[in-house]
Design a protein around this motif. Structure first.
Motif, mmCIF file in Angstrom:
data_model
loop_
_atom_site.group_PDB
_atom_site.id
_atom_site.type_symbol
_atom_site.label_atom_id
_atom_site.label_comp_id
_atom_site.label_asym_id
_atom_site.label_seq_id
_atom_site.Cartn_x
_atom_site.Cartn_y
_atom_site.Cartn_z
ATOM 1 N N ASP A 13 0.809 -1.219 0.000
ATOM 2 C CA ASP A 13 0.000 0.000 0.000
ATOM 3 C C ASP A 13 0.845 1.273 0.000
ATOM 4 O OD1 ASP A 13 -2.272 -1.541 0.092
ATOM 5 O OD2 ASP A 13 -2.579 -1.321 2.258
ATOM 6 N N SER A 14 2.097 1.187 0.440
ATOM 7 C CA SER A 14 2.844 2.418 0.724
ATOM 8 C C SER A 14 3.293 3.170 -0.513
ATOM 9 C CB SER A 14 4.044 2.102 1.630
ATOM 10 O OG SER A 14 4.928 1.187 1.005
ATOM 11 N N TYR A 15 3.839 2.483 -1.516
ATOM 12 C CA TYR A 15 4.386 3.234 -2.646
ATOM 13 C C TYR A 15 3.319 3.992 -3.434
ATOM 14 C CZ TYR A 15 6.895 4.800 -6.698
ATOM 15 O OH TYR A 15 7.414 5.606 -7.676
ATOM 16 N N PRO A 16 2.149 3.415 -3.724
ATOM 17 C CA PRO A 16 1.136 4.206 -4.436
ATOM 18 C C PRO A 16 0.777 5.508 -3.728
ATOM 19 C CG PRO A 16 0.548 1.898 -4.509
ATOM 20 C CD PRO A 16 1.716 2.006 -3.574
ATOM 21 N N GLN A 17 0.870 5.516 -2.391
ATOM 22 C CA GLN A 17 0.567 6.731 -1.640
ATOM 23 C C GLN A 17 1.617 7.818 -1.890
ATOM 24 O OE1 GLN A 17 -2.115 6.932 0.422
ATOM 25 N NE2 GLN A 17 -2.750 4.796 0.410
ATOM 26 N N MET A 18 2.829 7.388 -2.200
ATOM 27 C CA MET A 18 3.945 8.320 -2.343
ATOM 28 C C MET A 18 4.393 8.525 -3.791
ATOM 29 S SD MET A 18 5.093 9.551 0.595
ATOM 30 C CE MET A 18 6.806 9.936 0.228
ATOM 31 N N GLN A 19 3.788 7.826 -4.733
ATOM 32 C CA GLN A 19 4.321 7.789 -6.091
ATOM 33 C C GLN A 19 4.406 9.163 -6.731
ATOM 34 O OE1 GLN A 19 2.163 5.277 -8.890
ATOM 35 N NE2 GLN A 19 4.068 4.826 -9.975
ATOM 36 N N SER A 20 3.325 9.936 -6.683
ATOM 37 C CA SER A 20 3.343 11.240 -7.355
ATOM 38 C C SER A 20 4.343 12.183 -6.687
ATOM 39 C CB SER A 20 1.943 11.856 -7.359
ATOM 40 O OG SER A 20 1.495 12.106 -6.035
ATOM 41 N N MET A 21 4.431 12.141 -5.365
ATOM 42 C CA MET A 21 5.395 12.983 -4.662
ATOM 43 C C MET A 21 6.832 12.560 -5.000
ATOM 44 S SD MET A 21 3.600 13.263 -0.927
ATOM 45 C CE MET A 21 4.961 14.176 -0.240
ATOM 46 N N THR A 22 7.045 11.251 -5.110
ATOM 47 C CA THR A 22 8.376 10.753 -5.462
ATOM 48 C C THR A 22 8.760 11.215 -6.858
ATOM 49 O OG1 THR A 22 8.052 8.812 -4.061
ATOM 50 C CG2 THR A 22 9.788 8.683 -5.719
ATOM 51 N N HIS A 23 7.856 11.113 -7.810
ATOM 52 C CA HIS A 23 8.142 11.565 -9.174
ATOM 53 C C HIS A 23 8.480 13.048 -9.201
ATOM 54 C CE1 HIS A 23 5.953 8.137 -11.536
ATOM 55 N NE2 HIS A 23 6.829 7.678 -10.667
ATOM 56 N N ASP A 24 7.717 13.823 -8.451
ATOM 57 C CA ASP A 24 7.968 15.262 -8.410
ATOM 58 C C ASP A 24 9.364 15.558 -7.864
ATOM 59 O OD1 ASP A 24 6.855 18.096 -8.541
ATOM 60 O OD2 ASP A 24 7.465 17.976 -6.439
ATOM 61 N N LEU A 25 9.743 14.835 -6.821
ATOM 62 C CA LEU A 25 11.065 15.034 -6.222
ATOM 63 C C LEU A 25 12.177 14.639 -7.197
ATOM 64 C CD1 LEU A 25 12.743 15.739 -3.714
ATOM 65 C CD2 LEU A 25 12.463 13.365 -2.966
ATOM 66 N N VAL A 26 12.011 13.494 -7.874
ATOM 67 C CA VAL A 26 13.016 13.036 -8.838
ATOM 68 C C VAL A 26 13.158 14.034 -9.974
ATOM 69 C CG1 VAL A 26 13.534 11.244 -10.550
ATOM 70 C CG2 VAL A 26 12.784 10.593 -8.252
ATOM 71 N N ASP A 27 12.036 14.547 -10.473
ATOM 72 C CA ASP A 27 12.078 15.540 -11.554
ATOM 73 C C ASP A 27 12.753 16.824 -11.094
ATOM 74 O OD1 ASP A 27 10.789 13.808 -13.268
ATOM 75 O OD2 ASP A 27 8.790 14.665 -12.927
ATOM 76 N N HIS A 28 12.474 17.232 -9.858
ATOM 77 C CA HIS A 28 13.085 18.458 -9.316
ATOM 78 C C HIS A 28 14.600 18.321 -9.250
ATOM 79 C CE1 HIS A 28 13.471 22.057 -6.802
ATOM 80 N NE2 HIS A 28 14.266 21.342 -6.019
ATOM 81 N N GLU A 29 15.071 17.175 -8.760
ATOM 82 C CA GLU A 29 16.513 16.967 -8.656
ATOM 83 C C GLU A 29 17.162 16.850 -10.027
ATOM 84 O OE1 GLU A 29 18.358 17.074 -5.771
ATOM 85 O OE2 GLU A 29 16.434 17.834 -5.053
ATOM 86 N N ALA A 30 16.451 16.226 -10.976
ATOM 87 C CA ALA A 30 16.993 16.086 -12.331
ATOM 88 C C ALA A 30 17.144 17.442 -13.001
ATOM 89 C CB ALA A 30 16.085 15.181 -13.164
ATOM 90 N N ALA A 31 16.237 18.349 -12.713
ATOM 91 C CA ALA A 31 16.294 19.685 -13.319
ATOM 92 C C ALA A 31 17.494 20.481 -12.823
ATOM 93 C CB ALA A 31 14.996 20.434 -13.023
ATOM 94 N N LYS A 32 18.010 20.125 -11.649
ATOM 95 C CA LYS A 32 19.165 20.828 -11.091
ATOM 96 C C LYS A 32 20.483 20.371 -11.720
ATOM 97 C CE LYS A 32 19.138 20.686 -6.586
ATOM 98 N NZ LYS A 32 18.874 20.160 -5.211
ATOM 99 N N ALA A 33 20.439 19.203 -12.381
ATOM 100 C CA ALA A 33 21.683 18.626 -12.916
ATOM 101 C C ALA A 33 22.200 19.422 -14.115
ATOM 102 C CB ALA A 33 21.435 17.173 -13.318
#
Length: 521
Positions: free
Chosen positions: A501-521
């Motif tokens: 149950d845990s990952y679906p609850q966090m999936q969109s937030m995780t994607h947003d965080l990964v995209d944010h960090e990728a944009a800094k590269a």
């Protein structure tokens, strides 16, 4: 010197880091192993390449080492087969020369091309999580489309664009074939539905690549040809030695574990987990790959799941947070993981409320989500490093159970897991896998199932055994069987549910965080 009696079988394994050659006897007993390393280059982020000439030189070195170590003569090798990393794509010209470095299985430069698959309504999409999971840039059609668009001169000069196992076959025999394993599992080929999905290939941008794919699609273990004179001279073997069609490495491992009939599941462990098994009927469902027609055994269907980061997460924890354990291991000569296992032994089921998702490098199945990342929750001040280690072990087992649940929902029932690889060195962790999944686990005598599987195919190709199943009956031997503790299994289901149950609850937030960090590269 070997104490076995001939005839002998040679298995060639091209892994990511080295070319290994193994010699086995007809009973599946190892005679010798030899390995020669080669390098991987990373010209750009997300790219990975190797030089096929390095592969060929490594094979020659490993073959000579193995034959010398075994102390046998070339004529005693009755058959040869091979395996290699899959979707490691090689471009060849009409002279049989490589035109560029091989694009490795882990190379994800073709992300844009893979994204096109999401807008296809081809029946080929059934293979990938019943058409619901994203396609992966690792697979053949997307790499072919990338090459056509970004290196058109190379693409146009290439008369053959093949997976690494089929490159090996050409080098050994001079014949061009396409192995059914790569074709069915990674190239969207399906005999039940007319063969190649030309509409799908056209949609992703390489509809003309079929002129570059060897026309003959052969089942595993099929005799291809005899070892060529040139190859025999370079390898120190006998010309004309039968060469049998080989697969990708993980599925050679499946064969080497004897998982060649419905109801069994191979669990190949290491830095990651690969789950692969056989079904008597074609099934599709969300959360796993397949079923693939004839991909391992003709007349059967193969289903597949996988966990990207398993042993690698334990290694991360050991290396990053346990310097005292590592130092104690160095001082005493003990294994650091054994010391960690001893500390975690008394931690209860559920790690006192600590749950981890092991998606540190993304999720292969059931989500096929490259942006997934690890989640640790339920931490309190009472938790110790032993709790963390134990919770990571549990997380890997939960992930395996999650994959099995997806397959069960589609009608694939796993009655037995046959395991190999690094995780099997820990009896406690294997017991945990069995307790969490509720499935018995079998361990076989030969832990190096990949090269054994290639030798089994060599035996079939040399007509020493009539089929893969008979080779398995004679060459795969049970070492140990682990039964699940039903009381512990029932107690674990609460925690498996929370994990799922845990990952679906966090999936969109995780994607947003990964995209944010990728944009800094």
């Amino acid at each position: 010197m070997s104490t076995s009696t001939g005839p002998y079988l040679m298995g060639i394994d091209y892994g990511t880091e080295s070319c290994r050659v193994a010699i086995f006897d007809m009973q599946g007993r190892p005679v010798t192993f030899a390995a020669t390393a080669y390098k991987t280059s990373h010209p750009r982020p997300g790219w990975a390449e190797q030089n096929p000439q390095d592969w060929w030189e490594a094979l020659q070195a490993s073959c000579h080492k193995a034959m010398a170590s075994a102390g046998i003569q070339a004529h005693e090798i009755a058959g040869i087969s091979y395996d290699a990393t899959t979707m490691t794509v090689v471009a060849m010209n009409d002279k049989g020369e490589e035109l560029r470095p091989a694009i490795m299985w882990m190379d994800v430069r073709a992300t844009e091309q893979a994204a096109r698959a999401e807008t296809s309504d081809s029946v080929a999409r059934l293979y990938n999580g019943a058409g619901t999971a994203p396609a992966t840039a690792e697979w053949y059609p997307f790499k072919a489309a990338w090459l056509k668009e970004h290196e058109p001169e190379t693409y146009n000069k290439a008369t053959k664009l093949v997976d690494a196992p089929d490159w090996i076959n050409f080098k050994l025999t001079g014949d061009w074939t396409t192995n059914i394993n790569s074709a069915a599992l990674r190239m969207y080929y399906n005999r039940n539905k007319g063969g190649w999905p030309t509409d799908f290939y056209e949609h992703v941008g390489c509809g003309d690549v079929f002129d570059k794919i060897p026309e003959k699609v052969l089942d595993l273990g099929t005799p291809v040809a005899g070892l060529s004179t040139v190859a025999a001279q370079l390898l120190g073997l006998r010309a004309g030695t039968p060469v049998a069609q080989g697969p990708a490495d993980a599925w050679a491992g499946q064969i080497g574990l004897g998982v060649v009939e419905p109801g069994k599941m191979a669990l190949i462990t290491g830095s990651s987990h690969v789950l692969t098994g056989q079904s008597e009927k074609e099934i599709h469902g969300t959360g796993f790959f397949g079923a693939y027609t004839d991909g391992v055994v003709k007349g059967q269907y193969t289903v597949e799941g996988g966990q990207v980061s398993t042993g690698s997460v334990l290694k991360w924890f050991k290396d990053s947070f346990c310097p005292d354990i590592v130092q104690a291991a160095d001082t005493t000569g003990l294994n650091a993981y054994d010391l960690l296992n001893a500390k975690a032994k008394e931690i209860p089921i559920g790690s006192d409320g600590l749950i981890i998702n092991e998606y540190f490098q993304g999720n292969r199945t059931p989500y096929t989500d490259s942006k997934a990342r690890g989640i640790i929750w339920g931490l309190s001040l009472m938790h110790t490093p032993a709790h963390m280690y134990h919770a990571i072990q549990e997380s890997v087992c939960y992930g395996t159970a999650h994959n099995l649940r997806a397959m069960t929902a589609a009608g694939f029932e796993v009655k037995e897991i046959v395991a190999c690889g690094g995780a099997t060195k820990s009896r406690e962790w294997m017991q945990m896998h069995s307790d969490v999944t509720g499935v018995p686990i079998t361990l076989t005598e030969v832990g190096d199932a990949v090269v054994l599987g290639s030798c089994m195919l060599a035996a079939v190709g040399a007509n020493l055994y009539p089929d893969i199943q008979t080779a398995a009956q004679n060459m795969v031997h049970t070492l140990d069987q682990i039964e699940p503790d039903q009381a512990r299994h029932e107690e674990y289901q609460y925690y498996v549910d929370k994990y799922c149950d845990s990952y679906p609850q966090m999936q969109s937030m995780t994607h947003d965080l990964v995209d944010h960090e990728a944009a800094k590269a």
